[in-house]
Design an enzyme around this catalytic site. Structure first.
Site, PDB file in Angstrom:
ATOM      1  N   PHE A 188      -5.446  14.090   4.279  1.00  0.00           N
ATOM      2  CA  PHE A 188      -5.183  12.899   5.092  1.00  0.00           C
ATOM      3  C   PHE A 188      -3.878  12.256   4.639  1.00  0.00           C
ATOM      4  O   PHE A 188      -3.586  12.223   3.445  1.00  0.00           O
ATOM      5  CB  PHE A 188      -6.294  11.871   4.883  1.00  0.00           C
ATOM      6  N   HIS A 196     -10.512   0.134   0.889  1.00  0.00           N
ATOM      7  CA  HIS A 196     -10.386   1.100   1.979  1.00  0.00           C
ATOM      8  C   HIS A 196     -11.801   1.207   2.543  1.00  0.00           C
ATOM      9  O   HIS A 196     -12.672   1.823   1.927  1.00  0.00           O
ATOM     10  CB  HIS A 196      -9.894   2.434   1.392  1.00  0.00           C
ATOM     11  N   ASP A 229       0.811   2.401   3.814  1.00  0.00           N
ATOM     12  CA  ASP A 229      -0.071   3.494   3.374  1.00  0.00           C
ATOM     13  C   ASP A 229       0.733   4.796   3.253  1.00  0.00           C
ATOM     14  O   ASP A 229       0.272   5.877   3.628  1.00  0.00           O
ATOM     15  CB  ASP A 229      -1.266   3.694   4.311  1.00  0.00           C
ATOM     16  N   ASN A 257      -6.330   8.709   7.190  1.00  0.00           N
ATOM     17  CA  ASN A 257      -7.604   8.029   7.011  1.00  0.00           C
ATOM     18  C   ASN A 257      -7.343   6.574   6.622  1.00  0.00           C
ATOM     19  O   ASN A 257      -6.751   6.338   5.574  1.00  0.00           O
ATOM     20  CB  ASN A 257      -8.401   8.749   5.915  1.00  0.00           C
ATOM     21  N   ARG A 301       2.117   9.015  -6.297  1.00  0.00           N
ATOM     22  CA  ARG A 301       1.723  10.356  -6.785  1.00  0.00           C
ATOM     23  C   ARG A 301       2.049  10.636  -8.257  1.00  0.00           C
ATOM     24  O   ARG A 301       1.613  11.646  -8.788  1.00  0.00           O
ATOM     25  CB  ARG A 301       2.365  11.465  -5.928  1.00  0.00           C
ATOM     26  N   ASP A 306      -9.036   2.847  -3.474  1.00  0.00           N
ATOM     27  CA  ASP A 306      -8.531   3.363  -2.198  1.00  0.00           C
ATOM     28  C   ASP A 306      -8.780   4.858  -2.046  1.00  0.00           C
ATOM     29  O   ASP A 306      -8.521   5.624  -2.958  1.00  0.00           O
ATOM     30  CB  ASP A 306      -7.029   3.101  -2.106  1.00  0.00           C
ATOM     31  N   HIS A 313       2.541  14.160   1.230  1.00  0.00           N
ATOM     32  CA  HIS A 313       1.863  15.428   0.947  1.00  0.00           C
ATOM     33  C   HIS A 313       2.845  16.568   1.135  1.00  0.00           C
ATOM     34  O   HIS A 313       3.706  16.514   2.006  1.00  0.00           O
ATOM     35  CB  HIS A 313       0.670  15.636   1.894  1.00  0.00           C
ATOM     36  N   HIS A 336       0.837  -1.214   0.000  1.00  0.00           N
ATOM     37  CA  HIS A 336       0.000   0.000   0.000  1.00  0.00           C
ATOM     38  C   HIS A 336       0.867   1.258   0.000  1.00  0.00           C
ATOM     39  O   HIS A 336       1.231   1.786   1.039  1.00  0.00           O
ATOM     40  CB  HIS A 336      -0.901  -0.023   1.243  1.00  0.00           C
ATOM     41  N   ASN A 384      -4.674   6.107  -7.305  1.00  0.00           N
ATOM     42  CA  ASN A 384      -5.252   7.467  -7.232  1.00  0.00           C
ATOM     43  C   ASN A 384      -4.256   8.549  -7.654  1.00  0.00           C
ATOM     44  O   ASN A 384      -3.969   9.490  -6.933  1.00  0.00           O
ATOM     45  CB  ASN A 384      -5.804   7.756  -5.838  1.00  0.00           C
TER      46      ASN A 384
END
Lengths: 336, 425
Positions: free
Chosen positions: B323, B179, B305, B278, B64, B152, B309, B60, B94
């Site tokens: 998150f 998720h 996970d 999250n 990006r 996810d 960011h 996981h 994502n």
């Protein structure tokens, strides 16, 4: 007598040495009493024909409001001006926030103009804490999200003390939307620290989990109940909270009408309280929803006294946070 | 090209092997594992006092790229993985565009070939645009190389769509990764709902939001026979549901993150946005249950996970900050410190959770030190103390709640396909 004076002096010495006022939770009982003491001294100024003392002359206070507010913003502005400080008001809609500047950048820019205090209201809980971490300027929290509204709790306590000998031992009911209320949280911290027994009530959907645990370690107690009648029985003080229409859309309760029917304060319900009960509301009031009009305007109501006391409390907070002491406050008032 | 790893404690859960031995790598494969290998013309790596394990696999990761290269790229993410001891990472779809078709999958894999230090295994989206409406081109992505499907972060809310996805994915033998977060129950919360959300006046996200979706997924997995993998399981209730489902032989696996078994929601006090993720950090009771599950086998894998960011985003108000935290470079030290040194699990079990078992879950042909296996190796010192210094991270982002933590256990070498990609100095 002399012992009392000495005690009072000791009390003012331990008084206030925080850079910021972010919440009641961070204050000791002594610090709370010292702010209230200072506020009592300042109350008199607002009753004079010339409502101004020079205590904060040359100081700059910025009211940075990211949420609409009439009462609190005006109250802070008047408080600053009565102490001769220069007060500047900024509301989010007229600032660069709407141009996409971040909160911290806004704060950095304001700080570059050397204010002494930034009074801040924000819809996000913790926003003033984030500001306080990066700013050397004192930050006063004028309400952050559903977290705290420390000056509201202080003015509530001052108002109670106008009518009751002490907070300790009082039975105080706080009724309404507890989940979204910063007023309820700040009042819980203040009143339970000072030894009051709180009854917290509202629709079960608006009572947040573990609310009673917030008072762990305080001398007062907290009982949470969805029964408004249970909360009101033999209460010395009743505080009603504003309920917002948008909660209806999020399925917290069916309608304002039903809310009023089950959780509104009316004459009949108020009879459950003690005969010398006092009724408070932080405003703005929804007449006929959480509180009946005849109570708002009736003898038990202290709603406007709260507003009056708000100015004195905010004067005290601004004064203490810029380095004043409770003992000198008395002097400042007398010298004029 | 020969590489000889000398004198390490070799632990390989794929065949329950634990012995002081040498590992010989020839090319990109394991050539031999036994004590005192003597061979000429080999580069020697001294692993005295170190543990030699099959390379760790993260199920996981958020890389990006494409689309949010200011947060992370395949290159920087892979460096972070190498530094953290991961030889393979599975990247969530994502990105922008979302990995919901074979073109994006091919792009990720070609970028990986060009710039990645570790193996990259993409995870495809379940639905087109992760919008939860129409199925993504799962079959084509499977042919292009995805190892699982997941929406996810934007979990499939429509249960009929989820059911179809399971039915469809089953035919490709692809695990469906969820998720689990019922958006209605989560109600826009930013932290765990409970004592601390009440104290801090932050919107709470109830454990019920996770458990309701876990329950739904288990019901659908039982009916469809598909393999459901519960991502970052975080509550005692979810764990109990998975435990019961396993007893009923439902095809379910689950992963737990290091932050969820290390931190509780109490760290949100102070409003540091590096505590916002999250699922949110939960309670002591949940940590206890997660560790119980890690011990008894209910938990199949530990995954990071890793969610980089930019600091500008994390400097926003708690309500507004995104998150997620980075995890690749702290995961192994946290596992050793919190699970091994506390006596909860053995090194054998820990390595199983980080390597053998993740390989099995996503059917990745790795996670073993058997002769002939890919030479992906993680070498670590379980006793070396380390201090977490985000300024030294290889990730582009620094969003970690573990800054300045002192942890016992550190990765020393990471070897991918016989090549040393990380060496602790």
């Amino acid at each position: 007598m002399t012992i009392l004076v000495i005690l009072r002096i000791i009390l003012t010495i331990v008084a206030f040495n925080h850079k910021d006022l972010l919440g009641i939770k961070d204050l000791s009982k002594e610090e709370i009493l010292s702010i209230l003491d200072t506020a009592k001294s300042f109350k008199e100024i607002s009753k004079r024909p010339i409502k101004k003392v020079p205590s904060l002359r040359g100081r700059t206070i910025i009211n940075l409001f990211f949420e609409p507010s009439t009462r609190t913003r005006t109250s802070f502005e008047i408080a600053a001006k009565r102490l001769s400080a220069d007060a500047i008001n900024i509301s989010a809609s007229t600032s660069s926030v709407s141009k996409g500047e971040t909160l911290l950048d806004t704060a950095r820019n304001l700080e570059a103009m050397c204010p002494d205090v930034i009074v801040m209201r924000h819809s996000s809980s913790g926003a003033p804490h984030q500001l306080a971490r990066i700013c050397k300027t004192s930050i006063v929290n004028a309400g952050d999200g559903a977290h705290e509204h420390p000056t509201q709790a202080l003015l509530d306590a001052l108002t109670i003390l106008d009518h009751k000998k002490a907070i300790e031992g009082l039975e105080i009911a706080i009724i309404g939307d507890i989940t979204h209320s910063r007023v309820a949280r700040s009042n819980l911290h203040l009143l339970a620290k000072l030894g009051a027994n709180l009854r917290i009530s509202g629709p079960p959907t608006l009572l947040p989990p573990a609310f009673e645990r917030l008072a762990e370690g305080y001398s007062g107690s907290v009982m949470v109940t969805p029964s408004i009648e249970k909360a009101l029985r033999n209460a010395d003080v009743v505080m009603m909270l504003r309920v917002q229409l948008e909660r209806q859309a999020s399925a917290y309760f069916p309608s304002l009408k039903e809310y009023s029917y089950f959780y509104g304060l009316n004459k009949k319900r108020l009879e459950l309280a003690k005969s010398d009960v006092i009724v408070m509301h932080p405003g703005p009031v929804n007449r006929g929803i959480e509180i009946a009009s005849d109570i708002v305007d009736g003898n038990y109501s202290l709603i406007l006294d709260q507003v009056t006391n708000g100015v004195a409390v905010r004067m005290a907070v601004l004064y203490l946070i810029t380095g004043g002491s409770s003992a000198n406050a008395q002097k400042e008032v007398l010298e004029r | 090209m020969r590489l000889l790893i000398k004198n390490g404690l070799v632990i390989d859960p794929s065949r329950q092997y634990e012995e002081k031995a040498d590992v010989l790598i020839e090319g990109d494969k394991i050539a031999a594992v036994f004590p005192n290998i003597e061979i000429a013309n080999a580069q020697v790596l001294d692993a005295t006092n170190l543990v030699v394990a099959p390379g760790f696999i993260d199920l996981h990761t958020h890389l990006r790229e494409p689309g949010q290269e200011e947060k992370e790229t395949i290159e920087t993410g892979s460096k972070a993985a190498a530094m953290g001891g991961f030889t393979s990472i599975c990247c969530m779809p994502n990105t922008n565009p979302i990995n919901d078709n074979a073109t994006v999958t091919h792009y990720i894999l070609s970028k990986a070939k060009e710039s990645s230090l570790v193996n990259i295994f993409p995870i495809g989206a379940i639905t087109r645009g992760s919008k939860g409406e129409q199925l993504a081109e799962i079959g084509e992505m499977f042919k292009a190389g995805i190892v699982a499907i997941s929406d996810d972060g934007r979990p499939v809310g429509n249960s009929q769509v989820m059911r179809r996805a399971m039915e469809y994915a089953k035919s490709f033998n692809l695990p469906v990764v969820d998720h689990c977060e019922n958006k209605d129950l989560a109600a826009g919360g930013v932290m765990n709902e409970g004592y601390y959300s009440t104290m801090l006046g932050l919107k709470g996200m109830s454990h019920l939001a996770e458990e309701a979706d876990v329950q739904r997924d288990l019901i659908l997995a039982e009916a469809t026979g598909a393999h459901i993998h519960i991502a970052h399981l975080s509550t005692a209730g979810s764990l109990e549901l998975v435990r019961q489902a396993k007893q009923k032989a439902i095809k379910v696996t689950c992963e737990v993150t290091p932050h969820h078994f290390t931190l509780t929601d109490s760290v949100v006090v102070g409003y540091d946005t590096n505590t916002k993720m999250n699922p949110p950090l939960r309670t002591d009771k949940d940590i206890e249950a997660l560790i119980e599950g890690i011990i008894d086998g209910t938990v199949d894998a530990i995954a990071t996970d890793h969610a980089p960011h930019h600091e500008d985003e994390k400097a926003l108000e708690y309500d507004c900050a995104p998150f997620g935290i980075v995890g690749l470079e702290t995961a192994v030290s946290l596992c050793l410190d919190r699970l091994y040194h506390t006596g909860k699990i053995s090194l054998m079990r820990l390595i199983e959770l980080l390597s053998t078992s993740p390989a099995r879950i996503f059917k990745i042909n790795r996670g073993s030190l058997s002769v002939g296996a890919y030479a992906d190796v993680t070498i670590f010192n379980p006793n070396l103390e380390t201090s977490v210094d985000p300024t030294k991270f290889h990730s582009k982002s620094r969003n970690t709640p573990f800054a300045n933590w002192r942890l016992k256990g550190k990765v020393i070498n990471t070897i991918v396909g016989g090549k040393i990609v990380y060496q602790n100095c």
